[in-house]
Design a protein around this motif. Structure first.
Motif, short mmCIF file in Angstrom:
data_model
loop_
_atom_site.label_atom_id
_atom_site.label_comp_id
_atom_site.label_asym_id
_atom_site.label_seq_id
_atom_site.Cartn_x
_atom_site.Cartn_y
_atom_site.Cartn_z
N ARG A 1 -4.18 3.45 4.49
CA ARG A 1 -3.06 4.33 4.15
C ARG A 1 -2.21 4.52 5.40
N MET A 2 -0.88 4.46 5.22
CA MET A 2 0.00 4.71 6.35
C MET A 2 -0.05 6.20 6.71
N ILE B 1 -7.61 -12.16 2.78
CA ILE B 1 -7.60 -10.72 2.55
C ILE B 1 -7.07 -10.47 1.14
N LEU B 2 -7.91 -9.91 0.29
CA LEU B 2 -7.48 -9.49 -1.04
C LEU B 2 -7.05 -8.03 -0.94
N ILE B 3 -5.77 -7.78 -1.22
CA ILE B 3 -5.21 -6.43 -1.15
C ILE B 3 -5.00 -5.92 -2.56
N THR B 4 -5.58 -4.76 -2.85
CA THR B 4 -5.40 -4.12 -4.15
C THR B 4 -4.45 -2.94 -3.97
N ARG C 1 3.32 -2.54 -4.33
CA ARG C 1 3.13 -3.93 -3.90
C ARG C 1 4.44 -4.57 -3.49
N ASP C 2 5.45 -4.44 -4.34
CA ASP C 2 6.74 -5.07 -4.05
C ASP C 2 7.43 -4.43 -2.86
N GLN C 3 7.28 -3.13 -2.70
CA GLN C 3 7.88 -2.45 -1.55
C GLN C 3 7.28 -2.97 -0.24
N VAL C 4 5.96 -3.10 -0.21
CA VAL C 4 5.30 -3.55 1.01
C VAL C 4 5.66 -5.00 1.33
N LEU C 5 5.63 -5.86 0.33
CA LEU C 5 5.96 -7.27 0.58
C LEU C 5 7.39 -7.42 1.06
N GLY D 1 5.04 -10.60 9.61
CA GLY D 1 4.39 -9.82 10.66
C GLY D 1 2.95 -10.22 10.86
N MET D 2 2.24 -10.50 9.76
CA MET D 2 0.86 -10.94 9.88
C MET D 2 0.77 -12.31 10.53
N GLU D 3 1.70 -13.20 10.19
CA GLU D 3 1.70 -14.52 10.81
C GLU D 3 1.91 -14.42 12.32
N ALA D 4 2.81 -13.55 12.75
CA ALA D 4 3.04 -13.38 14.19
C ALA D 4 1.76 -12.92 14.89
N SER D 5 1.03 -12.01 14.26
CA SER D 5 -0.21 -11.51 14.85
C SER D 5 -1.29 -12.59 14.87
#
Length: 326
Positions: free
Chosen positions: A263-264, A289-292, A299-303, A310-314
């Motif tokens: 949670r943010m 990583i399976l995200i529920t 879901r659409d807001q986060v994507l 951002g995950m690829e950069a990390s």
């Protein structure tokens, strides 16, 4: 057709399917180890599979469902009884009333998958062991042999597709349904190295940074089930605009699986459930990583925030700065 033989033995209560392919054993093994590949052939052509969990380790589980032409679903599961990397694995295979929930009204089976080299490539032998002659005949009558023949017939195309699944293809995001997203990446490093990089604060601060110009200001890791983690980031040199996440560690199976809530910090509403699985593959470790999400809207807001980039950069930073050879 890659299948070379199908043998049913009512004395041994077995059905054995042998298939051969013009690829090395490692390539064939990885097709079963990688859920992105497995779901492209584990199911007849008319009933494609979707894997929502795939822990290819002794004691691990796989959950999947197959979707029929009219949208109807049939769920199943595997429980891994043994895994000998590159050589064989054995599972309890069963039907499920929903992904991960065994259906007690349907029979279970043991399936042993054996991989070996041939003069022209490799062979996989799938030996299914039934509990009784009645169960063998019941499942064969329901189309098990035809289903396996149809499923394995799709493997040539999957095995020929190297680019989609190899290291260097970056982080990919798959929408499994309205609330489930699978993020995948092959990371050049061993499973133990990748696991450790997620467990030690001094390592996480070096790679889990997101966009350039940010630093990880807080890195409190949960090491015991029931513990709470807290991660926070801020612009390098200070200033406004920092953010953070917190959650609870629900499951941990070193070195291949962890499950957390997320949670943010400061936001209302439900958070997500994140299930991370690490699987050895030819080029390193497949991180999935399976995200529920609690809703399609979230879901659409986060994507839309650019999460995948951002995950690829990390993860690229993880390879370059943490897993580089000494």
């Amino acid at each position: 057709m890659p299948i070379t033989s199908v043998t049913k033995d009512t004395d041994d209560l077995t059905m054995t399917v042998v298939a051969e392919f013009p690829v090395p054993v490692r390539r064939l093994w990885d097709a079963y180890a990688d859920p992105r590949q497995l779901e492209r052939f584990w199911g007849p052509v008319e009933w494609p599979a979707t894997f929502t969990r795939h822990d290819m380790a002794r004691g691990g589980e796989s959950h999947y469902y197959m979707t029929g032409p009219d949208g109807e679903k049939s769920a199943g599961y595997w429980r891994f009884l043994s895994v000998y990397e590159g050589r064989s694995f054995e599972v309890e295979d069963g039907f499920a009333s929903s992904p991960g929930v065994p259906n007690p009204d349907m029979p279970t089976m043991r399936m042993v998958f054996t991989f070996e080299s041939t003069d022209t490539g490799s062979r996989v032998t799938t030996r299914t062991v039934f509990n009784s002659v009645d169960e063998l005949e019941q499942l064969v009558a329901q189309g098990m042999e035809e289903g396996m023949t149809s499923a394995i017939g799709q493997m040539d195309e999957v095995l020929a597709d190297l680019a989609t699944f190899a290291s260097g293809s970056g982080t990919t995001t798959q929408l499994l349904d309205d609330t489930h997203v699978r993020v995948s990446r092959v990371i050049r490093g061993s499973r133990e190295q990748v696991w450790r990089a997620h467990q030690e604060p001094e390592l996480m601060r070096r790679w889990l940074l997101g966009p350039d110009g940010w630093v990880m200001s807080t890195c409190e890791i949960a090491h015991e089930v029931g513990g709470t983690y807290h991660y926070a980031w801020e612009p390098e040199g200070g200033g406004e605009g920092g953010f953070g996440f917190t959650g609870e560690l629900l499951e941990s199976e070193e070195p291949y699986r962890s499950v957390t809530t997320e949670r943010m910090v400061g936001m209302d509403g439900d958070g997500t459930l994140n299930e991370m699985t690490l699987t050895p593959v030819e080029d390193g470790t497949l991180l999935s990583i399976l995200i529920t999400y609690p809703s399609r809207e979230l879901r659409d807001q986060v994507l839309a925030t650019g999460m995948t980039d951002g995950m690829e950069a990390s993860y690229a930073r993880l390879e370059q700065q943490v897993l580089v050879p000494a």
